[in-house]
Enzyme design. Structure first.
Site, PDB file in Angstrom:
ATOM      1  N   THR A 135      68.359  52.759  34.562  1.00  0.00           N
ATOM      2  CA  THR A 135      67.282  52.493  33.602  1.00  0.00           C
ATOM      3  C   THR A 135      67.459  51.185  32.836  1.00  0.00           C
ATOM      4  OG1 THR A 135      68.503  53.824  31.977  1.00  0.00           O
ATOM      5  CG2 THR A 135      66.814  54.957  33.279  1.00  0.00           C
ATOM      6  N   GLU A 136      68.389  50.345  33.265  1.00  0.00           N
ATOM      7  CA  GLU A 136      68.734  49.151  32.485  1.00  0.00           C
ATOM      8  C   GLU A 136      67.536  48.254  32.188  1.00  0.00           C
ATOM      9  OE1 GLU A 136      72.622  50.324  34.547  1.00  0.00           O
ATOM     10  OE2 GLU A 136      70.480  50.388  34.977  1.00  0.00           O
ATOM     11  N   VAL A 137      66.639  48.067  33.160  1.00  0.00           N
ATOM     12  CA  VAL A 137      65.528  47.130  32.936  1.00  0.00           C
ATOM     13  C   VAL A 137      64.609  47.600  31.812  1.00  0.00           C
ATOM     14  CG1 VAL A 137      65.554  46.229  35.287  1.00  0.00           C
ATOM     15  CG2 VAL A 137      64.118  48.217  34.753  1.00  0.00           C
ATOM     16  N   ILE A 139      65.466  48.583  28.934  1.00  0.00           N
ATOM     17  CA  ILE A 139      65.936  48.124  27.614  1.00  0.00           C
ATOM     18  C   ILE A 139      66.273  46.625  27.646  1.00  0.00           C
ATOM     19  CG2 ILE A 139      66.783  50.408  26.940  1.00  0.00           C
ATOM     20  CD1 ILE A 139      69.649  49.322  27.463  1.00  0.00           C
ATOM     21  N   PHE A 141      67.968  45.020  29.863  1.00  0.00           N
ATOM     22  CA  PHE A 141      69.284  44.760  30.426  1.00  0.00           C
ATOM     23  C   PHE A 141      69.137  44.638  31.944  1.00  0.00           C
ATOM     24  CE2 PHE A 141      73.928  46.237  30.766  1.00  0.00           C
ATOM     25  CZ  PHE A 141      74.401  45.005  30.393  1.00  0.00           C
TER      26      PHE A 141
END
Length: 259
Positions: A135-137, A139, A141
């Protein structure tokens, strides 16, 4: 070593590493990363350990980086962030190149860095209720380090879908993608993982497991002819190993071996 954020137990020939921050959904911080590396080193050096199981305490397998770590990232210098990234890289490489087979037992959600840990394990089993994803994208990231391994594991197309959308998928979907080995009902997963670990311990040569794992990691990026030459060399060396000689003799004598 005394561990604060993980549990380390050995049962039979299986080392069980449990992420143990249930109140934080087993989120990763610098201390846990360090402890995981130390535990993996301990298992590597223990001749009694043949298989490693990685699991989590409580409701989650691992929720990724914890909030304190994320807050610290905003204050770090570039050099500090690079050092932090390299520490995580060292953990990932230690799992990926470890001489012993590592099984992920996923009994809760595995998100971001937590899903990265699952990605790196040799075998992985998850309960159907578990959600997995990067799920980084979402936030701002990036799933930087895990992208290198995910493309290897499931191919560029699937990796693009998961990494760019940040979508969470079910364990069933993850098995279809090749991200995990199998989805197993919650009431059966303990026994299932124990059977897989026991089978590896009793029915496969430790040297053969180590060399086969090393072959898989090494030949992926080699040109075909070079990969075949490397495989042939490993084949020749393995034929001289005591495990191979013992195994072939038992096969010829129609004897059942317990490794």
């Amino acid at each position: 070593m005394t561990y604060e954020h993980i549990l380390y137990d050995v049962s039979g020939r299986v080392a069980i590493l449990t992420l143990h921050r249930p109140e934080k959904r087993n989120a990763l911080n610098a201390a846990m990363v360090t402890e995981l590396q130390a535990a993996l080193d301990a298992a590597a050096k223990d001749p009694a350990v043949k298989v490693i199981v990685l699991k989590g305490s409580g409701e989650a397998f691992c929720a990724g980086a914890d909030l304190e770590s994320l807050q610290q990232l905003q204050k770090n210098t570039r050099e500090e962030n690079l050092a932090d990234s390299r520490a995580l890289m060292a953990l990932m490489k230690k799992i990926y190149y470890h001489d012993k087979i590592i099984i992920a037992q996923v009994e809760g959600h595995a998100i971001a860095g937590g899903c990265g840990l699952v990605t790196l394990c040799d075998l992985s089993y998850a309960v159907p209720e578990a959600k997995l994803g990067y799920t980084e994208v979402k936030i701002g990231f990036i799933p930087a380090l895990v992208s290198v391994f995910l493309v290897r594991k499931i191919g560029e197309g699937r990796a693009r879908e998961l990494l760019l959308t940040g979508r969470l998928i079910t364990a069933g979907e993850a098995a279809t993608y090749g991200l995990i080995t199998q989805a197993v009902p919650a009431g059966e997963i303990d026994a299932h993982v124990a059977r897989v670990a026991e089978d590896l311990c009793n029915n496969a040569s430790g040297n053969s497991l180590k060399v086969t794992k090393r072959l898989i990691t090494r030949v992926y990026d080699l040109p075909l002819d070079e990969a075949l030459e490397h495989a042939a060399a490993e084949n020749a060396v393995t034929r001289e190993h005591a495990d191979c000689q013992r195994g072939i003799q038992a096969f010829l004598d129609r004897q059942k071996l317990t490794w």
